[in-house]
Design a protein around this motif. Sequence first.
Motif, PDB file in Angstrom:
ATOM      1  N   VAL A   1      10.044 -14.560  10.713  1.00  0.00           N
ATOM      2  CA  VAL A   1       9.115 -13.977  11.687  1.00  0.00           C
ATOM      3  C   VAL A   1       9.599 -12.578  12.082  1.00  0.00           C
ATOM      4  O   VAL A   1       8.814 -11.625  12.156  1.00  0.00           O
ATOM      5  N   VAL A   2      10.906 -12.470  12.326  1.00  0.00           N
ATOM      6  CA  VAL A   2      11.504 -11.188  12.701  1.00  0.00           C
ATOM      7  C   VAL A   2      11.302 -10.159  11.587  1.00  0.00           C
ATOM      8  O   VAL A   2      10.867  -9.025  11.826  1.00  0.00           O
ATOM      9  N   TYR A   3      11.602 -10.560  10.362  1.00  0.00           N
ATOM     10  CA  TYR A   3      11.525  -9.645   9.219  1.00  0.00           C
ATOM     11  C   TYR A   3      10.108  -9.118   8.990  1.00  0.00           C
ATOM     12  O   TYR A   3       9.890  -7.902   8.909  1.00  0.00           O
ATOM     13  N   TYR A   4       9.139 -10.016   8.906  1.00  0.00           N
ATOM     14  CA  TYR A   4       7.779  -9.587   8.612  1.00  0.00           C
ATOM     15  C   TYR A   4       7.150  -8.819   9.770  1.00  0.00           C
ATOM     16  O   TYR A   4       6.307  -7.943   9.566  1.00  0.00           O
ATOM     17  N   GLY A   5       7.563  -9.133  10.968  1.00  0.00           N
ATOM     18  CA  GLY A   5       7.084  -8.377  12.119  1.00  0.00           C
ATOM     19  C   GLY A   5       7.541  -6.929  12.059  1.00  0.00           C
ATOM     20  O   GLY A   5       6.753  -5.989  12.278  1.00  0.00           O
ATOM     21  N   LEU A   6       8.821  -6.723  11.743  1.00  0.00           N
ATOM     22  CA  LEU A   6       9.355  -5.366  11.632  1.00  0.00           C
ATOM     23  C   LEU A   6       8.729  -4.608  10.460  1.00  0.00           C
ATOM     24  O   LEU A   6       8.457  -3.406  10.555  1.00  0.00           O
ATOM     25  N   LEU A   7       8.480  -5.312   9.340  1.00  0.00           N
ATOM     26  CA  LEU A   7       7.876  -4.685   8.170  1.00  0.00           C
ATOM     27  C   LEU A   7       6.454  -4.204   8.488  1.00  0.00           C
ATOM     28  O   LEU A   7       6.037  -3.126   8.046  1.00  0.00           O
ATOM     29  N   LEU A   8       5.730  -4.985   9.269  1.00  0.00           N
ATOM     30  CA  LEU A   8       4.364  -4.617   9.643  1.00  0.00           C
ATOM     31  C   LEU A   8       4.358  -3.385  10.538  1.00  0.00           C
ATOM     32  O   LEU A   8       3.550  -2.463  10.349  1.00  0.00           O
ATOM     33  N   ILE A   9       5.269  -3.347  11.501  1.00  0.00           N
ATOM     34  CA  ILE A   9       5.349  -2.196  12.407  1.00  0.00           C
ATOM     35  C   ILE A   9       5.679  -0.928  11.621  1.00  0.00           C
ATOM     36  O   ILE A   9       5.059   0.130  11.808  1.00  0.00           O
ATOM     37  N   GLY A  10       6.663  -1.022  10.716  1.00  0.00           N
ATOM     38  CA  GLY A  10       7.060   0.143   9.914  1.00  0.00           C
ATOM     39  C   GLY A  10       5.935   0.641   9.021  1.00  0.00           C
ATOM     40  O   GLY A  10       5.712   1.854   8.890  1.00  0.00           O
TER      41      GLY A  10
ATOM     42  N   GLY B   1       0.815  -1.200   0.000  1.00  0.00           N
ATOM     43  CA  GLY B   1       0.000   0.000   0.000  1.00  0.00           C
ATOM     44  C   GLY B   1       0.854   1.259   0.000  1.00  0.00           C
ATOM     45  O   GLY B   1       0.502   2.262  -0.629  1.00  0.00           O
ATOM     46  N   ILE B   2       1.992   1.217   0.686  1.00  0.00           N
ATOM     47  CA  ILE B   2       2.914   2.358   0.698  1.00  0.00           C
ATOM     48  C   ILE B   2       3.425   2.635  -0.712  1.00  0.00           C
ATOM     49  O   ILE B   2       3.432   3.775  -1.184  1.00  0.00           O
ATOM     50  N   SER B   3       3.852   1.582  -1.413  1.00  0.00           N
ATOM     51  CA  SER B   3       4.331   1.741  -2.782  1.00  0.00           C
ATOM     52  C   SER B   3       3.224   2.262  -3.690  1.00  0.00           C
ATOM     53  O   SER B   3       3.474   3.058  -4.597  1.00  0.00           O
ATOM     54  N   GLY B   4       1.995   1.821  -3.436  1.00  0.00           N
ATOM     55  CA  GLY B   4       0.868   2.273  -4.238  1.00  0.00           C
ATOM     56  C   GLY B   4       0.616   3.766  -4.127  1.00  0.00           C
ATOM     57  O   GLY B   4       0.109   4.395  -5.061  1.00  0.00           O
ATOM     58  N   THR B   5       0.980   4.370  -2.977  1.00  0.00           N
ATOM     59  CA  THR B   5       0.828   5.817  -2.830  1.00  0.00           C
ATOM     60  C   THR B   5       1.875   6.573  -3.640  1.00  0.00           C
ATOM     61  O   THR B   5       1.789   7.799  -3.775  1.00  0.00           O
ATOM     62  N   GLY B   6       2.867   5.845  -4.181  1.00  0.00           N
ATOM     63  CA  GLY B   6       3.922   6.480  -4.971  1.00  0.00           C
ATOM     64  C   GLY B   6       5.133   6.862  -4.155  1.00  0.00           C
ATOM     65  O   GLY B   6       6.150   7.304  -4.696  1.00  0.00           O
ATOM     66  N   ASN B   7       5.074   6.700  -2.830  1.00  0.00           N
ATOM     67  CA  ASN B   7       6.202   7.088  -1.972  1.00  0.00           C
ATOM     68  C   ASN B   7       7.172   5.918  -1.826  1.00  0.00           C
ATOM     69  O   ASN B   7       7.282   5.302  -0.758  1.00  0.00           O
ATOM     70  N   THR B   8       7.875   5.619  -2.917  1.00  0.00           N
ATOM     71  CA  THR B   8       8.785   4.476  -2.899  1.00  0.00           C
ATOM     72  C   THR B   8      10.036   4.739  -2.066  1.00  0.00           C
ATOM     73  O   THR B   8      10.707   3.803  -1.644  1.00  0.00           O
ATOM     74  N   ARG B   9      10.342   6.016  -1.840  1.00  0.00           N
ATOM     75  CA  ARG B   9      11.502   6.340  -0.992  1.00  0.00           C
ATOM     76  C   ARG B   9      11.253   5.877   0.443  1.00  0.00           C
ATOM     77  O   ARG B   9      12.110   5.241   1.068  1.00  0.00           O
ATOM     78  N   SER B  10      10.068   6.202   0.979  1.00  0.00           N
ATOM     79  CA  SER B  10       9.744   5.766   2.341  1.00  0.00           C
ATOM     80  C   SER B  10       9.662   4.248   2.430  1.00  0.00           C
ATOM     81  O   SER B  10      10.091   3.643   3.422  1.00  0.00           O
ATOM     82  N   ALA B  11       9.113   3.615   1.374  1.00  0.00           N
ATOM     83  CA  ALA B  11       9.037   2.157   1.353  1.00  0.00           C
ATOM     84  C   ALA B  11      10.431   1.545   1.441  1.00  0.00           C
ATOM     85  O   ALA B  11      10.658   0.563   2.149  1.00  0.00           O
ATOM     86  N   LEU B  12      11.373   2.146   0.711  1.00  0.00           N
ATOM     87  CA  LEU B  12      12.748   1.649   0.743  1.00  0.00           C
ATOM     88  C   LEU B  12      13.359   1.796   2.126  1.00  0.00           C
ATOM     89  O   LEU B  12      14.062   0.897   2.609  1.00  0.00           O
ATOM     90  N   MET B  13      13.113   2.931   2.780  1.00  0.00           N
ATOM     91  CA  MET B  13      13.668   3.148   4.111  1.00  0.00           C
ATOM     92  C   MET B  13      13.145   2.120   5.113  1.00  0.00           C
ATOM     93  O   MET B  13      13.896   1.605   5.950  1.00  0.00           O
ATOM     94  N   ILE B  14      11.854   1.835   5.030  1.00  0.00           N
ATOM     95  CA  ILE B  14      11.276   0.819   5.913  1.00  0.00           C
ATOM     96  C   ILE B  14      11.875  -0.550   5.617  1.00  0.00           C
ATOM     97  O   ILE B  14      12.229  -1.307   6.525  1.00  0.00           O
ATOM     98  N   GLU B  15      12.002  -0.856   4.317  1.00  0.00           N
ATOM     99  CA  GLU B  15      12.597  -2.134   3.900  1.00  0.00           C
ATOM    100  C   GLU B  15      14.032  -2.263   4.403  1.00  0.00           C
ATOM    101  O   GLU B  15      14.430  -3.299   4.939  1.00  0.00           O
TER     102      GLU B  15
END
Length: 440
Positions: A416-425, A372-386
Amino acid sequence: MQNKKEIIKVSYPIFLGLLAQNIINVTDTAFLGHVGEVELGASALGGLYYICLFTLAFGFSIGAQILMARRNGEGKYQELGTVLNQGSLFSFLMAIVLLVGAMLSARPVMQLMLSSEVILEASYDFFSVRVWGLLFSFVNVMYRAFYVAIIRTKVLTLNAIVMASINVILDYILIFGKFGAPRLGLEGAAIASVMAEAGSLLFFLLYTRYAVDGKKYGLKFRLRLDFPVIRRILNVSVFMMLQQFIPFTTWFVFFLAIEHIGQRELAIANVVRSIYVLVLIPVQALSTTVNTLVSNAIGSKAIDRVIPIIRQVAKISVVFALCCAVLMVVFPHPMLAVYTNDLPLIEEAVPSLWVIAGALLIAAVSNICFSGISGTGNTRSALMIELSAQVFYAAYILVTCWWFKWSVAACFTCEVVYYGLLLIGSACYFRYFNWQKTKI
C-alpha cells in the motif's frame, strides 16, 4: 483516442503473454504447496533470486520496446528488425555472463542471508537448475517487445498457450513422478520451468521466420554486435533495467525478512504472493499497453492524445482490479485452497489476502500512470520516481518485518505504501514536468 474495445483488444494478448511468464511461478507454487512447507518456501526464495536476474532482461526489452514503438509510429519499419536483432544478441550474451556469475555466487549469498539450513539447501537446489532458464527467457522478452511494439499482440496468446502447457504438464509429471518419471519434487519444478521457457523461444523463432514480413521490418540475423545500435537501446533501457531490478530486490529482502520470522510465515507469504502476482497481471498488461500507445502517439505527433489515453486505460484497470479485489475478499478460502490443503495455513493467510486486495486497487491506477512516464521516453525520471518509492518501501520492510517482526498481513501493508508513493510521483510528473519535449 483509442476506445475501450481497442485497448482491451491490444491488452488481452499481452495479458496472456504475461500470464504465461508468471504461470511458471504460480504453477510451481500451486504444485509444491501440496508437497511441503519447506519446498513452498524454497521455491519462493530461489524463484525470486532468478527473477531478480530476469528483470535486467525485462527492463532492457522495455527500453527496446519503447524505441521500436516510436519507430513504428514514425513509419521507420526497417529499424525495428535492427533493434530486435541487436537486442536479442546482447541479451543472450548478458544471460551467459549472469548465468556464470550466479552459479558461482548463489550459495555464498544465500548462506549470508538465510537463517534456516533446510531452507538454504532447498533454495539452492531449486535455483541451481532454474537459473539455466536465463539463456531462453532473456531472448524471449525481446521478441515479446517486438510484437507489442508493432501492436501485433495476438501471437502472444499462442505463445502463452505453448509456454503454460509445457510447464503445467512437466510440473505434474516431474514433481510427482507420473508416467514412469522419477519423483523429483522441487528439482522437477525447476526443470519444467526451464523447458517451458525453451519451448516459448522456439515458438517465437519459428513464428517470426514463417509468419512475419521479414523484408518490411528488416529482420536479418547478424551474429555481430552493432555498438551504436546497442548504445541507442541502452540510452533508453538502462534506467528501465534498474527500474525493474530494484523492486524485485526489495521483494527478495521482504521474503528474507519473513524467513527470519519463521518457516510457516514464509510459506504463507509465498502463497499470498502467488495470488497477488496473478491478480496484478491484468494491470500489468494494461500498463504495457499504455506504454506502447503513448510511445506510438508521440511518434505520430499526437501528443495531445497522451493524457486521455492514460485516463482511459486507468479506468479500465480499476474495473479489472475491483473485480479481483472483490473475489479475494469474498472467496479467500477457495483461492488459497488451490495452493495448499493445510487448513490452519489457509486461515492464517486470509488477512494477508485482504491487505493485498486493498493494495491492488491503488496499483491499478499507479502502474498505468507510471508506465505512461516510460512511454514518453523519459526513463531517467521514471527511475528517480521508482528509487524514491523504493527507499521508503525498503525502510518500511526493515522496520515492520525485520525489526518488529509484525504478522505477515501487517508486513504486506508495504505494498500500500509503495503504490501510494508511486501514484503521487507519477501525478506530479505529468502535472509539473515538461514531458512533451522528450526525445529518444
